[in-house]
Design a protein around this motif. Structure first.
Motif, PDB file in Angstrom:
ATOM      1  N   ALA A  51     -27.594  61.721  84.455  1.00 14.11           N
ATOM      2  CA  ALA A  51     -27.253  63.109  84.765  1.00 14.11           C
ATOM      3  C   ALA A  51     -25.807  63.277  85.182  1.00 14.11           C
ATOM      4  CB  ALA A  51     -28.179  63.637  85.859  1.00 14.11           C
ATOM      5  N   THR A  52     -25.154  62.194  85.652  1.00 19.81           N
ATOM      6  CA  THR A  52     -23.763  62.309  86.088  1.00 19.81           C
ATOM      7  C   THR A  52     -22.819  62.572  84.929  1.00 19.81           C
ATOM      8  OG1 THR A  52     -23.372  59.912  85.894  1.00 19.81           O
ATOM      9  CG2 THR A  52     -24.249  60.736  88.010  1.00 19.81           C
ATOM     10  N   LYS A  53     -23.266  62.337  83.721  1.00 23.69           N
ATOM     11  CA  LYS A  53     -22.432  62.570  82.540  1.00 23.69           C
ATOM     12  C   LYS A  53     -22.598  63.980  81.977  1.00 23.69           C
ATOM     13  CE  LYS A  53     -22.387  57.727  81.011  1.00 23.69           C
ATOM     14  NZ  LYS A  53     -22.700  56.798  79.883  1.00 23.69           N
ATOM     15  N   LEU A  54     -23.420  64.799  82.631  1.00 27.08           N
ATOM     16  CA  LEU A  54     -23.756  66.113  82.085  1.00 27.08           C
ATOM     17  C   LEU A  54     -23.182  67.238  82.938  1.00 27.08           C
ATOM     18  CD1 LEU A  54     -27.535  65.450  81.332  1.00 27.08           C
ATOM     19  CD2 LEU A  54     -25.696  65.621  79.651  1.00 27.08           C
ATOM     20  N   ASP A  55     -22.725  68.299  82.281  1.00 23.45           N
ATOM     21  CA  ASP A  55     -22.326  69.505  82.982  1.00 23.45           C
ATOM     22  C   ASP A  55     -23.576  70.241  83.462  1.00 23.45           C
ATOM     23  OD1 ASP A  55     -19.637  69.026  82.440  1.00 23.45           O
ATOM     24  OD2 ASP A  55     -19.715  70.133  80.538  1.00 23.45           O
ATOM     25  N   ALA A  56     -23.478  70.948  84.575  1.00 26.76           N
ATOM     26  CA  ALA A  56     -24.612  71.705  85.097  1.00 26.76           C
ATOM     27  C   ALA A  56     -24.904  72.917  84.217  1.00 26.76           C
ATOM     28  CB  ALA A  56     -24.326  72.162  86.524  1.00 26.76           C
ATOM     29  N   VAL A  57     -26.199  73.144  83.907  1.00 29.38           N
ATOM     30  CA  VAL A  57     -26.615  74.327  83.142  1.00 29.38           C
ATOM     31  C   VAL A  57     -27.863  74.917  83.792  1.00 29.38           C
ATOM     32  CG1 VAL A  57     -25.719  73.380  80.972  1.00 29.38           C
ATOM     33  CG2 VAL A  57     -28.136  73.063  81.549  1.00 29.38           C
ATOM     34  N   GLN A  58     -28.114  76.178  83.477  1.00 28.89           N
ATOM     35  CA  GLN A  58     -29.367  76.814  83.892  1.00 28.89           C
ATOM     36  C   GLN A  58     -30.168  77.190  82.663  1.00 28.89           C
ATOM     37  OE1 GLN A  58     -29.750  80.910  85.693  1.00 28.89           O
ATOM     38  NE2 GLN A  58     -30.636  79.757  87.401  1.00 28.89           N
ATOM     39  N   LEU A  59     -31.453  76.869  82.682  1.00 29.62           N
ATOM     40  CA  LEU A  59     -32.344  77.175  81.576  1.00 29.62           C
ATOM     41  C   LEU A  59     -33.239  78.354  81.944  1.00 29.62           C
ATOM     42  CD1 LEU A  59     -33.518  73.520  80.782  1.00 29.62           C
ATOM     43  CD2 LEU A  59     -31.727  74.816  79.592  1.00 29.62           C
ATOM     44  N   LYS A  60     -33.426  79.266  81.017  1.00 31.74           N
ATOM     45  CA  LYS A  60     -34.324  80.397  81.203  1.00 31.74           C
ATOM     46  C   LYS A  60     -35.635  80.098  80.504  1.00 31.74           C
ATOM     47  CE  LYS A  60     -35.588  84.650  82.257  1.00 31.74           C
ATOM     48  NZ  LYS A  60     -35.730  85.134  83.630  1.00 31.74           N
ATOM     49  N   LEU A  61     -36.754  80.150  81.265  1.00 29.02           N
ATOM     50  CA  LEU A  61     -38.065  79.817  80.713  1.00 29.02           C
ATOM     51  C   LEU A  61     -39.018  80.986  80.931  1.00 29.02           C
ATOM     52  CD1 LEU A  61     -39.991  76.479  81.246  1.00 29.02           C
ATOM     53  CD2 LEU A  61     -41.158  78.663  81.405  1.00 29.02           C
ATOM     54  N   SER A 340     -51.421  75.676  72.757  1.00 30.81           N
ATOM     55  CA  SER A 340     -50.548  75.784  73.926  1.00 30.81           C
ATOM     56  C   SER A 340     -49.277  74.995  73.639  1.00 30.81           C
ATOM     57  CB  SER A 340     -51.259  75.229  75.167  1.00 30.81           C
ATOM     58  OG  SER A 340     -50.395  75.215  76.275  1.00 30.81           O
ATOM     59  N   MET A 341     -48.151  75.695  73.553  1.00 27.33           N
ATOM     60  CA  MET A 341     -46.904  75.033  73.161  1.00 27.33           C
ATOM     61  C   MET A 341     -45.701  75.660  73.864  1.00 27.33           C
ATOM     62  SD  MET A 341     -47.363  74.434  69.063  1.00 27.33           S
ATOM     63  CE  MET A 341     -47.467  76.164  68.636  1.00 27.33           C
ATOM     64  N   PHE A 342     -44.608  74.925  73.866  1.00 27.23           N
ATOM     65  CA  PHE A 342     -43.316  75.443  74.291  1.00 27.23           C
ATOM     66  C   PHE A 342     -42.354  75.399  73.107  1.00 27.23           C
ATOM     67  CE2 PHE A 342     -44.286  74.337  78.870  1.00 27.23           C
ATOM     68  CZ  PHE A 342     -44.219  75.648  79.322  1.00 27.23           C
ATOM     69  N   ALA A 343     -41.708  76.520  72.836  1.00 25.84           N
ATOM     70  CA  ALA A 343     -40.685  76.587  71.806  1.00 25.84           C
ATOM     71  C   ALA A 343     -39.322  76.747  72.456  1.00 25.84           C
ATOM     72  CB  ALA A 343     -40.952  77.760  70.864  1.00 25.84           C
ATOM     73  N   ILE A 344     -38.301  76.272  71.792  1.00 25.92           N
ATOM     74  CA  ILE A 344     -36.918  76.488  72.219  1.00 25.92           C
ATOM     75  C   ILE A 344     -36.347  77.614  71.371  1.00 25.92           C
ATOM     76  CG2 ILE A 344     -34.608  75.472  72.378  1.00 25.92           C
ATOM     77  CD1 ILE A 344     -35.910  72.770  72.855  1.00 25.92           C
ATOM     78  N   SER A 345     -35.797  78.608  72.018  1.00 24.37           N
ATOM     79  CA  SER A 345     -35.275  79.773  71.301  1.00 24.37           C
ATOM     80  C   SER A 345     -34.159  79.389  70.347  1.00 24.37           C
ATOM     81  CB  SER A 345     -34.751  80.811  72.298  1.00 24.37           C
ATOM     82  OG  SER A 345     -34.029  81.824  71.636  1.00 24.37           O
ATOM     83  N   ASN A 346     -34.126  80.053  69.215  1.00 27.46           N
ATOM     84  CA  ASN A 346     -33.047  79.822  68.264  1.00 27.46           C
ATOM     85  C   ASN A 346     -31.711  80.344  68.791  1.00 27.46           C
ATOM     86  OD1 ASN A 346     -32.398  78.578  65.897  1.00 27.46           O
ATOM     87  ND2 ASN A 346     -33.103  80.206  64.550  1.00 27.46           N
ATOM     88  N   ASN A 347     -31.768  81.114  69.877  1.00 21.38           N
ATOM     89  CA  ASN A 347     -30.549  81.603  70.516  1.00 21.38           C
ATOM     90  C   ASN A 347     -30.151  80.778  71.734  1.00 21.38           C
ATOM     91  OD1 ASN A 347     -30.138  83.780  68.747  1.00 21.38           O
ATOM     92  ND2 ASN A 347     -31.568  85.073  69.882  1.00 21.38           N
ATOM     93  N   SER A 348     -30.874  79.697  72.012  1.00 18.65           N
ATOM     94  CA  SER A 348     -30.580  78.890  73.192  1.00 18.65           C
ATOM     95  C   SER A 348     -29.184  78.281  73.093  1.00 18.65           C
ATOM     96  CB  SER A 348     -31.610  77.776  73.348  1.00 18.65           C
ATOM     97  OG  SER A 348     -31.227  76.874  74.372  1.00 18.65           O
ATOM     98  N   ALA A 349     -28.437  78.386  74.194  1.00 15.59           N
ATOM     99  CA  ALA A 349     -27.118  77.757  74.254  1.00 15.59           C
ATOM    100  C   ALA A 349     -27.217  76.293  74.652  1.00 15.59           C
ATOM    101  CB  ALA A 349     -26.236  78.516  75.248  1.00 15.59           C
ATOM    102  N   ASN A 350     -28.393  75.874  75.128  1.00 17.71           N
ATOM    103  CA  ASN A 350     -28.552  74.503  75.624  1.00 17.71           C
ATOM    104  C   ASN A 350     -29.836  73.866  75.111  1.00 17.71           C
ATOM    105  OD1 ASN A 350     -26.225  74.339  77.669  1.00 17.71           O
ATOM    106  ND2 ASN A 350     -27.277  76.209  78.307  1.00 17.71           N
ATOM    107  N   PRO A 351     -29.994  73.748  73.791  1.00 21.61           N
ATOM    108  CA  PRO A 351     -31.257  73.202  73.260  1.00 21.61           C
ATOM    109  C   PRO A 351     -31.492  71.747  73.648  1.00 21.61           C
ATOM    110  CG  PRO A 351     -29.619  73.415  71.515  1.00 21.61           C
ATOM    111  CD  PRO A 351     -29.058  74.119  72.712  1.00 21.61           C
ATOM    112  N   GLU A 352     -30.400  70.957  73.779  1.00 26.48           N
ATOM    113  CA  GLU A 352     -30.577  69.553  74.151  1.00 26.48           C
ATOM    114  C   GLU A 352     -31.148  69.442  75.562  1.00 26.48           C
ATOM    115  OE1 GLU A 352     -27.092  70.135  71.417  1.00 26.48           O
ATOM    116  OE2 GLU A 352     -27.642  70.909  73.386  1.00 26.48           O
ATOM    117  N   ARG A 353     -30.604  70.236  76.488  1.00 27.44           N
ATOM    118  CA  ARG A 353     -31.084  70.181  77.857  1.00 27.44           C
ATOM    119  C   ARG A 353     -32.496  70.762  77.960  1.00 27.44           C
ATOM    120  NH1 ARG A 353     -27.220  69.594  81.961  1.00 27.44           N
ATOM    121  NH2 ARG A 353     -25.777  69.555  80.207  1.00 27.44           N
TER     122      ARG A 353
END
Length: 507
Positions: A51-61, A340-353
């Motif tokens: 995690a020390t190599k990553l910039d901080a982000v916020q995810l909306k769920l 029951s699933m989780f999808a990542i939005s096609n508009n997500s700015a942080n799909p990797e995170r």
């Protein structure tokens, strides 16, 4: 500056803007982000994250379920942990069950750049939304940032939810198979010494229903079901059991047919009509949106989808003992894999995170139980081993949809649950038969008008027909004519064409 140079600069600027616009958000061809940047550098060969190599982000769920009063308090604890693990915080917003699909459709249409959302075969419908580009392709993201998911998840989950070979959501690890059961209020079984050992079919219920009708007050409902009740039929449904199009589970015909024209459905409707006339159902069943039988306890039997040891959970929730009898062998449908699933939005700015977070929900016991049960000592009491006891604050302030939060096999057990509960789930999945169209996802775009029309016809006829509130001898022919006028034959023809093409390249 010459006009020629000015024109060239203007053109180059326009091209740059177009490229930026196309590349700034996810799109149906974008998996390239899985292979580079700080996220890739932070992933070890074993899938661990620095995690020390990553910039901080916020995810909306966005999550389905009645909003929990203590969600923000628990979210603070979640964010302390996810910051440490993947340098990300998460903003969770819950949308109530009945509003979820409509609200998410509005959010999707608005172009909001949220990151993760619950999707399924029954809420914020997975297939049409994946087909229209709402969700990001996940194959490469899973390979790079979701290694743990692929290790713990039954591969049939991912195989059964592919759309043209692409996964657009991560199934939550739970029961893969689907099994309908009759649930019984045990106090009435005991009172009249009723044996359910050999009860499975709708017809098997008759002597039990009669006993309650003949001996109990009129406010005790023998068969407690609402207008959405669907008797079990041995078919693999194309568009859910609302629409009478299906393929027989047994045999090798591999043909979609109109169920309204089958003897199985006709016999079932006749039985339901007999039960309605005998007073085994509520007289207002055809207009009954829901039924409070579990709360009141004034019922003998209803129908529900089950899982191993489900009786324990139902009984704990109801406050009295509920037992069940299986209607059929467990079956793995495409719809149950996508339940029951989780999808990542096609508009997500942080799909990797976002994928890193989903990976934690499927591999990290602490996070999985925190989001499910809340804070130890506040919402639950930790007991010996893997067991917990719910505290009053759990039901009052933090009742969460446990099946929709990642890997269920990581969650704590309650008193009464056997130690092998999750092993039993895996055995349940392995014991199931596979539906003939498992993995086939019907693209309705060529017949969307007809699908909309037959859906409206189903809403018109199903509640009365399936609950026995009307005479099938009179209303079944009317329903058949109305469905045909709405284009059901055209839908069947298109589905068969697509299925035959799919079957030719998929075993």
């Amino acid at each position: 500056m010459s006009k020629h140079v000015l024109k060239m600069m203007t053109l180059l600027l326009a091209v740059a803007l177009v490229i930026t616009a196309c590349g700034g958000k996810g799109n149906n061809n974008n998996n390239s982000s899985a292979g580079g940047g700080k996220e890739a550098e932070a992933i070890g060969s074993d899938g661990t994250v620095d995690a020390t190599k990553l910039d901080a982000v916020q995810l909306k769920l966005y999550l389905i379920g009645s909003p929990a009063k203590d969600l923000k308090t628990v979210q603070e604890e979640i964010n302390k942990y996810t910051t440490e693990k993947i340098n990300a915080t998460v903003d969770i917003e819950m949308i109530d069950w009945g509003d979820y699909s409509q609200r998410m459709s509005i959010i999707m249409t608005s172009g909001e750049d949220y990151d993760i959302a619950f999707t399924s075969s029954w809420a914020f419908n997975y297939l049409p939304n994946a087909s229209k580009g709402a969700f990001m392709p996940l194959n490469e993201l899973l390979d790079t940032y979701g290694q743990g998911i692929k290790e713990v998840l039954d591969p049939r989950f991912l195989e059964g939810t592919k759309v043209n070979g692409v996964n657009y959501a991560v199934p939550n690890n739970k029961e893969l198979a689907q099994q309908a059961v009759w649930r019984f209020n045990k106090q009435y079984l005991d009172k009249y010494n009723l044996d359910i050992t050999n009860v499975s079919s709708l017809e098997d219920l008759e002597p039990l229903l009669k006993t309650i009708k003949d001996n109990e007050p009129s406010d005790i409902t023998p068969l407690a079901v609402p207008k959405g009740f669907k008797p079990y039929l041995p078919f693999d449904f194309l568009l859910g059991d609302e629409i009478p199009i299906g393929m027989r589970l047994e045999g090798n015909e591999f043909k979609f047919i109109n169920l309204l024209e089958t003897e199985e459905l006709k016999d079932t409707l006749d039985t339901m009509r007999r039960y309605f006339q005998a007073g085994y159902l509520r007289t207002d069943v055809a207009t009954l949106d829901g039924i409070d039988n579990i709360k009141t306890g004034k019922w003998l039997v209803d129908k529900e989808l089950s899982q191993p040891y489900a009786d324990n959970g139902w009984s704990r929730s109801a406050g009295y003992e509920i037992v069940s009898a299986p209607i059929h062998q467990p079956v793995i449908y495409t719809s149950s894999a996508a339940g029951s699933m989780f999808a990542i939005s096609n508009n997500s700015a942080n799909p990797e995170r976002a994928m890193m977070f989903l990976n934690l929900l499927n591999t990290d016991s602490y996070l999985r139980n925190l989001i499910n049960y809340g804070i130890e000592g506040v919402h639950y009491k930790k007991l010996e081993g893997n067991y917990i006891e719910d505290l009053p604050a759990m039901n009052e302030s933090y009742a969460m949809p446990g099946f929709a939060l990642g890997n269920m096999f990581l969650t704590y057990l309650h008193e009464g649950d056997p130690e092998d509960k999750w092993e039993a789930f895996q055995a349940f999945n392995q014991s199931a038969i596979v539906a003939p169209s498992f993995g086939f996802n019907f693209d309705t775009s060529a017949v969307k008008t007809e699908v909309a029309s037959i859906t409206n016809v189903a809403k018109e006829f199903n509640p009365a027909l399936y609950t026995g509130s009307v005479d099938p001898a009179e209303f079944l022919p009317k329903a058949i004519d109305k469905f045909k006028s709405a284009g059901i034959d055209r839908v069947i023809e298109e589905a068969q064409r697509q299925f035959d093409e799919w079957k030719a390249t998929n075993s």
